[in-house]
Design an enzyme around this catalytic site. Structure first.
Site, PDB file in Angstrom:
ATOM      1  N   HIS A 139      98.591  70.432 -25.000  1.00  0.00           N
ATOM      2  CA  HIS A 139      98.392  68.984 -25.006  1.00  0.00           C
ATOM      3  C   HIS A 139      99.719  68.250 -25.113  1.00  0.00           C
ATOM      4  CE1 HIS A 139      96.284  65.238 -25.552  1.00  0.00           C
ATOM      5  NE2 HIS A 139      96.903  65.012 -26.696  1.00  0.00           N
ATOM      6  N   ARG A 173      94.044  52.565 -27.801  1.00  0.00           N
ATOM      7  CA  ARG A 173      93.016  52.997 -28.741  1.00  0.00           C
ATOM      8  C   ARG A 173      93.175  52.303 -30.089  1.00  0.00           C
ATOM      9  NH1 ARG A 173      90.481  57.923 -27.299  1.00  0.00           N
ATOM     10  NH2 ARG A 173      91.545  59.157 -25.703  1.00  0.00           N
ATOM     11  N   ALA A 227      84.320  63.036 -22.841  1.00  0.00           N
ATOM     12  CA  ALA A 227      84.316  62.470 -21.486  1.00  0.00           C
ATOM     13  C   ALA A 227      84.205  60.951 -21.471  1.00  0.00           C
ATOM     14  CB  ALA A 227      83.212  63.084 -20.627  1.00  0.00           C
ATOM     15  N   LYS A 256      95.771  53.069 -21.379  1.00  0.00           N
ATOM     16  CA  LYS A 256      94.680  52.828 -22.331  1.00  0.00           C
ATOM     17  C   LYS A 256      95.244  52.581 -23.716  1.00  0.00           C
ATOM     18  CE  LYS A 256      93.940  57.780 -23.210  1.00  0.00           C
ATOM     19  NZ  LYS A 256      93.056  58.928 -23.018  1.00  0.00           N
ATOM     20  N   ASP A 313      77.653  86.651 -44.916  1.00  0.00           N
ATOM     21  CA  ASP A 313      78.232  85.409 -45.435  1.00  0.00           C
ATOM     22  C   ASP A 313      79.234  84.806 -44.468  1.00  0.00           C
ATOM     23  OD1 ASP A 313      80.270  87.187 -45.594  1.00  0.00           O
ATOM     24  OD2 ASP A 313      80.764  86.824 -47.704  1.00  0.00           O
TER      25      ASP A 313
END
Length: 286
Positions: free
Chosen positions: A139, A205, A235, A203, A46
């Protein structure tokens, strides 16, 4: 690290090649065998994860080598269960070696009623019995503050700098590129090490994974551009940045990425892009 310190390495299933390489390197460094602990990490029918450690770890310093990459949830649970098994086996200290720290991109609330998953993962690790975390190129550096245990965040920039020196003959024509404003510190570190010029791709977003607009801050015409970033996922942004650099007169575009997630169409995008090379670490198995 002194040879008289009792330590053991144990590997989850996320990146066995890297775990074996660390074992070999430590054996050479210490002048004595440092083998991976004899353990069983498997799944029931499982998909529940089961761990059994055959070696005696009582009073020893144990390092778990486990990237929380795809499948992130399975690899994270493996790490937590291994840590719990070690804690219940009286290990003196448990260090989680997490070359790629999953959920690191969820380090803040981006809108109302959203989680801070990186903090949740930090809490889980501490509760599982992990005493210390060793990771690579987080990050966001502030994630270290999410932990109530020591965190050592290592950097790929020294290795990248040496590789750039080795592979690019005329460094006077090289410009280091940060693909976004948030990665400027990372790119600047390499630029300072090699005394190179620095440029930024700004950039914007509208939503995760989609870029609306990109502009270049700095001079790239006639230059060999090296994009430096921590993560390459699909990418899309990387390839768009490379194309933008070429459109603005860059002679050649290369990329150095710490963590090659390379999900979905990433490989095909890189193959068909204007980039001449992509260099990544082995924090995630390919």
């Amino acid at each position: 690290m002194k040879a008289d310190i009792n330590l053991k390495l144990i590997a989850g299933n996320s990146n066995m090649d890297l775990a074996r390489a660390i074992s070999r390197r430590m054996s050479v460094y210490r002048g004595m065998p440092v083998d991976l602990a004899n353990a069983r990490v498997e799944r029931f029918n499982d998909k529940e994860i089961f761990v059994e450690i055959y070696d005696n770890v009582r009073g020893e310093d144990v390092f778990i080598i486990q990237s929380t990459c795809n499948p992130a949830n399975d690899n994270l649970m493996e790490l937590l269960i291994i840590a719990d098994a070690l804690r219940r086996s009286s290990a003196a200290r448990v260090t989680a070696v997490i070359p790629y720290f999953g959920y690191a991109r969820q380090d803040r609330r981006t809108s109302a009623r959203t989680p801070i998953s990186a903090k949740l993962v930090a809490n889980l690790m501490a509760q599982a019995g992990i005493n210390r975390v060793l990771t690579l190129d987080l990050h966001a550096g502030q994630i270290q503050g999410f932990f109530d245990i020591p965190v050592d965040n290592l950097y790929a920039s020294p290795v990248f700098a040496m590789d750039i020196q080795h592979n690019f003959e005329d460094l006077s024509k090289v410009t280091i590129i940060s693909p976004d404003v948030g990665g400027v510190a990372r790119a600047r570190e390499i630029a300072k090490r090699l005394n190179l010029a620095l440029a930024i791709v700004d950039k914007r977003r509208s939503r995760p994974g989609e870029v609306d607009e990109m502009t270049i801050i700095g001079e790239v015409e006639g230059r060999t551009c090296i994009i430096v970033d921590d993560i390459c996922d699909t990418a899309g942004t990387l390839c768009k940045a490379a194309q933008l650099l070429k459109d603005n007169g860059a002679e050649a575009v290369h990329a150095y990425i710490s963590h090659g997630v390379l999900s979905g169409p990433a490989v095909e995008r890189v193959k068909s892009s204007v980039m001449e090379s992509l260099v990544i670490t082995d924090s995630i198995p390919l």
